[in-house]
Enzyme design. Structure first.
Site, PDB file in Angstrom:
ATOM      1  N   GLU A  46     -44.832  -1.784  10.176  1.00  0.00           N
ATOM      2  CA  GLU A  46     -45.910  -1.932  11.153  1.00  0.00           C
ATOM      3  C   GLU A  46     -46.149  -0.611  11.876  1.00  0.00           C
ATOM      4  O   GLU A  46     -45.224   0.212  12.019  1.00  0.00           O
ATOM      5  CB  GLU A  46     -45.528  -3.026  12.172  1.00  0.00           C
ATOM      6  N   GLU A 194     -49.722 -14.247  12.961  1.00  0.00           N
ATOM      7  CA  GLU A 194     -49.390 -14.958  14.199  1.00  0.00           C
ATOM      8  C   GLU A 194     -50.682 -15.349  14.939  1.00  0.00           C
ATOM      9  O   GLU A 194     -50.878 -15.022  16.110  1.00  0.00           O
ATOM     10  CB  GLU A 194     -48.435 -14.131  15.077  1.00  0.00           C
ATOM     11  N   TYR A 260     -36.990 -15.173  14.007  1.00  0.00           N
ATOM     12  CA  TYR A 260     -36.105 -14.054  14.373  1.00  0.00           C
ATOM     13  C   TYR A 260     -34.767 -14.590  14.860  1.00  0.00           C
ATOM     14  O   TYR A 260     -34.714 -15.625  15.540  1.00  0.00           O
ATOM     15  CB  TYR A 260     -36.753 -13.204  15.469  1.00  0.00           C
ATOM     16  N   GLU A 316     -41.680 -12.536   8.267  1.00  0.00           N
ATOM     17  CA  GLU A 316     -41.003 -11.753   9.323  1.00  0.00           C
ATOM     18  C   GLU A 316     -39.696 -12.459   9.656  1.00  0.00           C
ATOM     19  O   GLU A 316     -39.702 -13.651   9.988  1.00  0.00           O
ATOM     20  CB  GLU A 316     -41.866 -11.641  10.589  1.00  0.00           C
ATOM     21  N   GLN A 365     -37.867  -4.508  10.517  1.00  0.00           N
ATOM     22  CA  GLN A 365     -38.841  -3.810   9.713  1.00  0.00           C
ATOM     23  C   GLN A 365     -38.148  -2.691   8.935  1.00  0.00           C
ATOM     24  O   GLN A 365     -36.981  -2.395   9.194  1.00  0.00           O
ATOM     25  CB  GLN A 365     -39.924  -3.245  10.608  1.00  0.00           C
TER      26      GLN A 365
HETATM   27  O1  AHR Z   1     -42.052  -7.427  14.224  1.00  0.00           O
HETATM   28  C1  AHR Z   1     -42.487  -7.265  15.531  1.00  0.00           C
HETATM   29  C2  AHR Z   1     -43.536  -8.291  15.936  1.00  0.00           C
HETATM   30  O2  AHR Z   1     -42.982  -9.576  15.925  1.00  0.00           O
HETATM   31  C3  AHR Z   1     -44.732  -8.404  15.034  1.00  0.00           C
HETATM   32  O3  AHR Z   1     -45.696  -7.466  15.307  1.00  0.00           O
HETATM   33  C4  AHR Z   1     -45.239  -9.780  15.330  1.00  0.00           C
HETATM   34  O4  AHR Z   1     -45.905 -10.362  14.232  1.00  0.00           O
HETATM   35  C5  AHR Z   1     -43.985 -10.540  15.737  1.00  0.00           C
HETATM   36  O5  AHR Z   1     -44.177 -11.235  16.913  1.00  0.00           O
END
Ligand code: AHR
Length: 516
Positions: A46, A194, A260, A316, A365
């Site tokens: 990103e 998102e 996450y 993600e 990432q």
């Molecule tokens: O990976 C960081 C951020 O986490 C991304 O930009 C978003 O899609 C998510 O909330």
């Protein structure tokens, strides 16, 4: 943390009354049916912090050794990793990205503020050409995340045409004018990111209608066949998946899921490097919880799509800690310890177990942001370190495109709190195209080695080679002064008798075996 570990996970892991060994793994070597898609080893880049600028890209005039602007050290490390697919340009950034800002002469590209990530100035020197050429250089399939939140249908449709059409049309001719004669192949197209949050704050009903409208105008040019991905749920938002399955259904090739491993107890996200044993175990509990989340999203998908025409893409995932002290706020730069290596190994083992539905996953990432593969600096001629997470991805490479093998793991459980019990080991197995069996075993226990027996039903094991990733302390990490504190080494503590494998795997270590 007040969630209990999923019932489904506990079903395969039960208290094992140890005989000679602490754990027993039984692999059904002839029963595999599903391929582990290599895209499960996907990455995400990103425009955030120093992921692109300074991480992947330094520009042609940089004192840091580069090839056409891409850092040589990073390029080499990524080639070695066999990155199958790379998602770009976001993330949240994608829904404010207007692709025309990133084409044409670099000096004429607008300098804008990155509103999502710290207000940093984005000079657009890395745009469509720079991204797609990078994918070609490292052999990765591009995955473009399109702007739905603040863009237009026309803008996205024309971007697809610009990238993939070989016709004599204004968009293809504009690309030619900018130096690229032949169209690129672009398979994966995300219709927003998102969309329930930073990508437009939409309801699932509203997004579904928008998806249908955007998707129809993103066309296949020549031989390029788009695979369209709907912006899916966050974590536990099962309603989002249900509505999209009902309203979009097989108009999407895949639906995404973001999850996450983030500390959900006691205040801040917590330090990436300073944590105690309890926090380590709780982190792994949160990581393992994704299996329950996957099961629930898959159950909803199964109801509407029993033939599994729509894929689930975890596009993600990874750890999310407090930013490193002294770094720029909003740049999400974090260190990466052995704990992160465990999160990587356990997550990959889970994705592989669900390979019938999960066809892609993109860790967040690739460089310098969140749970990255690589950390870089731009001092002098530049430095780079490979993180423990990089080493896990590298060790797991033989799983890519192998056939997933069902296995039963009998092992002990560790009771961490009243509501959290986790297994001592995490495993996965597959058969490679050339007939080898690859097995991953993570010994989660911080104190105790595990004596493990592996049985390969229907396969007589004759040889085994293995690599191990471990370290003295779970908080250890690699940095520019100590780049090799954690790196894989050959693991020798294995024996084979009558086709059965026995090994002693040290506490807090991850082993990948190749059996032939
Ligand atoms: O990976 C960081 C951020 O986490 C991304 O930009 C978003 O899609 C998510 O909330």
């Amino acid at each position: 943390m007040n969630k209990t570990l999923s019932i489904s996970l506990l079903a395969v892991v039960f208290a094992y009354t140890a005989e000679a060994q602490d754990a027993k793994i039984t692999i059904q070597a002839n029963q595999g049916t599903n391929k582990i898609k290599k895209e499960i080893y996907g990455q995400f880049a990103e425009h955030l912090g120093s992921c692109i600028y300074g991480g992947l890209w330094v520009g042609k005039n940089s004192p840091i050794p580069n090839t056409d602007g891409y850092r040589n050290d990073v390029l080499q490390a990524l080639k070695e990793l066999q990155v199958p697919v790379l998602r770009w340009p976001g993330g949240c950034f994608a829904d404010e990205y207007h692709w025309r800002d990133g084409i044409g002469p670099t000096e004429e590209r607008p300098k804008l503020q990155n509103n999502n990530w710290g207000g940093t100035i984005e000079d657009n020197s890395f745009g469509t050409h720079e991204f797609l050429n990078l994918c070609e250089l490292i052999g990765a399939e591009p995955y473009i995340s399109g702007n739905v939140g603040s863009g237009s249908v026309q803008e996205l449709a024309q971007w697809v045409e610009y990238m993939t059409s070989d016709a004599n049309t204004p968009m293809a001719n504009l690309r030619r004018k900018n130096g690229r004669e032949k169209a690129w192949n672009v398979k994966y197209l995300g219709i927003g990111n998102e969309s329930w949050g930073c990508g437009g704050n939409m309801t699932p009903e509203y997004y579904s209608d928008l998806y249908r409208r955007y998707a129809i105008y993103c066309r296949n040019f020549g031989n390029n066949q788009l695979y369209k991905v709907a912006s899916g749920a966050s974590d536990y938002d099962y309603t989002w998946t249900k509505v999209l399955m009902n309203k979009i259904g097989s108009r999407m090739n895949g639906i995404s899921l973001h999850y996450y491993t983030v500390k959900t107890w006691e205040g801040s996200k917590g330090s990436a490097t300073i944590f105690n044993d309890d926090e380590y175990y709780r982190t792994l509990g949160k990581c393992l919880e994704i299996e329950d989340v996957i099961n629930k999203h898959c159950a909803i998908m199964d109801e509407k799509d029993p033939d599994k025409k729509v894929d689930l893409l975890v596009d993600e995932w990874g750890t999310w800690w407090d930013e490193e002290p002294g770094t720029i706020r909003g740049h999400l730069y974090q260190q990466n310890t052995m704990r992160d290596a465990f999160v990587a190994a356990l997550s990959l083992n889970i994705f592989q177990r669900h390979t019938d539905r999960i066809k892609m996953a993109n860790i967040a990432q690739i460089v310098n942001v969140l749970q990255s593969m690589i950390l870089t600096d731009t001092k002098g001629s530049g430095h780079m370190v490979l993180t423990p997470t990089y080493h896990i991805f590298n060790m797991y490479k033989p799983f890519q495109e192998s056939t997933y093998l069902p296995l039963e793991t009998q092992c002990g459980n560790m009771k961490i709190s009243e509501t959290l019990t986790i297994p001592t080991i995490s495993t996965s197995a597959a058969k490679t195209a050339d007939g080898q069996i690859v097995v991953s075993i993570a010994n989660i226990d911080l104190q105790k080695q595990q004596e493990i027996e592996i049985k390969t039903e229907g396969y007589k094991a004759k040889n085994v080679i293995a690599q191990i990733l471990t370290s003295k302390n779970i908080t250890d990490y690699n940095d520019f002064s100590h780049p090799e504190t954690i790196k894989p080494t050959t693991f020798k503590n294995i024996s084979i008798r009558n086709g059965n494998i026995k090994m002693k795997i040290p506490a807090k270590s991850i082993v990948v075996l190749r059996i032939s």
